[in-house]
Design an enzyme around this catalytic site. Structure first.
Site, mmCIF file in Angstrom:
data_model
loop_
_atom_site.group_PDB
_atom_site.id
_atom_site.type_symbol
_atom_site.label_atom_id
_atom_site.label_comp_id
_atom_site.label_asym_id
_atom_site.label_seq_id
_atom_site.Cartn_x
_atom_site.Cartn_y
_atom_site.Cartn_z
ATOM 1 N N GLY A 46 0.637 -1.468 0.060
ATOM 2 C CA GLY A 46 0.364 0.102 0.164
ATOM 3 C C GLY A 46 0.722 1.327 -0.074
ATOM 4 O O GLY A 46 2.058 0.964 0.131
ATOM 5 N N GLN A 51 2.534 9.651 1.061
ATOM 6 C CA GLN A 51 4.009 9.476 0.997
ATOM 7 C C GLN A 51 5.002 9.511 0.272
ATOM 8 O O GLN A 51 6.489 9.082 0.340
ATOM 9 C CB GLN A 51 4.356 8.262 1.552
ATOM 10 C CG GLN A 51 3.674 7.293 3.053
ATOM 11 C CD GLN A 51 3.322 5.986 2.734
ATOM 12 O OE1 GLN A 51 2.814 5.684 2.543
ATOM 13 N NE2 GLN A 51 3.974 5.374 3.345
ATOM 14 N N CYS A 93 6.034 -0.269 7.756
ATOM 15 C CA CYS A 93 5.657 1.250 6.560
ATOM 16 C C CYS A 93 6.681 1.592 5.483
ATOM 17 O O CYS A 93 7.793 1.574 6.326
ATOM 18 C CB CYS A 93 4.794 1.846 7.628
ATOM 19 S SG CYS A 93 4.466 3.715 6.658
ATOM 20 N N LEU A 94 6.741 1.315 5.078
ATOM 21 C CA LEU A 94 7.139 2.418 4.137
ATOM 22 C C LEU A 94 8.576 3.771 4.546
ATOM 23 O O LEU A 94 9.241 3.819 3.538
ATOM 24 C CB LEU A 94 7.012 2.696 2.873
ATOM 25 C CG LEU A 94 6.583 1.015 1.494
ATOM 26 C CD1 LEU A 94 6.298 1.629 0.267
ATOM 27 C CD2 LEU A 94 7.966 -0.060 1.873
ATOM 28 N N HIS A 135 -4.380 0.985 7.003
ATOM 29 C CA HIS A 135 -3.285 2.180 7.688
ATOM 30 C C HIS A 135 -2.967 3.161 6.146
ATOM 31 O O HIS A 135 -2.850 3.854 6.559
ATOM 32 C CB HIS A 135 -2.266 0.236 6.860
ATOM 33 C CG HIS A 135 -0.805 1.178 7.319
ATOM 34 N ND1 HIS A 135 0.474 0.643 8.245
ATOM 35 C CD2 HIS A 135 0.414 2.086 6.423
ATOM 36 C CE1 HIS A 135 1.168 0.996 7.739
ATOM 37 N NE2 HIS A 135 1.035 2.044 6.941
ATOM 38 N N GLU A 136 -4.012 2.367 4.846
ATOM 39 C CA GLU A 136 -3.464 3.704 4.130
ATOM 40 C C GLU A 136 -3.897 5.293 4.578
ATOM 41 O O GLU A 136 -3.914 5.661 4.202
ATOM 42 C CB GLU A 136 -4.012 3.192 2.573
ATOM 43 C CG GLU A 136 -2.452 2.271 2.508
ATOM 44 C CD GLU A 136 -0.997 2.647 2.344
ATOM 45 O OE1 GLU A 136 -0.430 3.015 2.239
ATOM 46 O OE2 GLU A 136 -0.116 1.620 2.951
ATOM 47 N N HIS A 139 -2.949 7.611 6.435
ATOM 48 C CA HIS A 139 -1.812 8.070 6.400
ATOM 49 C C HIS A 139 -2.616 9.860 6.122
ATOM 50 O O HIS A 139 -1.694 10.583 6.182
ATOM 51 C CB HIS A 139 -0.633 7.899 5.731
ATOM 52 C CG HIS A 139 0.258 6.555 5.532
ATOM 53 N ND1 HIS A 139 0.942 7.049 6.493
ATOM 54 C CD2 HIS A 139 0.432 5.364 5.191
ATOM 55 C CE1 HIS A 139 1.823 6.155 6.497
ATOM 56 N NE2 HIS A 139 1.806 4.956 6.094
HETATM 57 NI NI NI Z 1 2.232 3.230 5.973
#
Ligand code: NI
Length: 169
Positions: A46, A51, A93-94, A135-136, A139
């Site tokens: 995701g 991000q 998380c990236l 999660h997204e 963000h």
């Molecule tokens: Ni994330």
């Protein structure tokens, strides 16, 4: 298409409450394509617009990581309208490299969102996909998975976040 640089904690863009998308134009389509390519290349399941430095309510999710086209979800202005169940499982998380912790999430959600052309649709997601979508959407509100941690997990996460700040400086 292009792979975009992924913003890493403590980049302030990760704490912004993003704006609703109002223009369903070529730029939005291009951003979504770039985000999908960036997510797959990472690889991740995701990615949310902040991000990649864009303060708009757009997120992409693909729990197949590019293996199954039908698993790819593009969510514009998504809202969770129903949720049930609760499960605690590992999440990363990236934007927070090197950290995974167990986070509580609903096991079943219903989301109302728009597609890239502005048409409204509903998405029902369960288990791992529900986790990824939650999660997204977090963000888009400036919320990171570490915000859901308590106790020892929170302490461990705090140390890792401190390290990220030091690496950056
Ligand atoms: Ni994330």
């Amino acid at each position: 298409m292009a792979i975009l640089p992924i913003r890493v904690y403590p980049d302030p863009v990760l704490r912004v409450r993003c704006e609703e998308v109002e223009s369903f134009d070529d730029l939005l389509h291009e951003l979504a394509s770039d985000m999908i390519e960036t997510m797959h290349a990472a690889p991740g399941v995701g990615l949310a617009a902040p991000q990649v430095g864009v303060e708009e309510r757009l997120a992409v999710v693909d729990v197949s990581v590019g293996k199954d086209r039908s698993a790819l979800k593009m969510l514009v202005n998504p809202e969770i309208v129903e949720q049930s169940g609760r499960d605690v499982d590992s999440e990363g998380c990236l934007s927070i490299p090197g950290l995974t912790e167990k986070v509580p999430r609903p096991t079943s959600i219903k989301v109302v969102a728009r597609d890239l052309d502005g048409a409204s649709f509903e998405l029902e997601a369960e288990d791992f996909e529900a986790r990824a979508v939650c999660h997204e959407i977090d963000h888009l509100n400036g919320v990171l998975f570490v915000d859901h941690l308590r106790g020892l997990r929170k302490d461990r996460a705090r140390r890792q976040l401190k390290k990220l700040v030091q690496d950056r400086g």
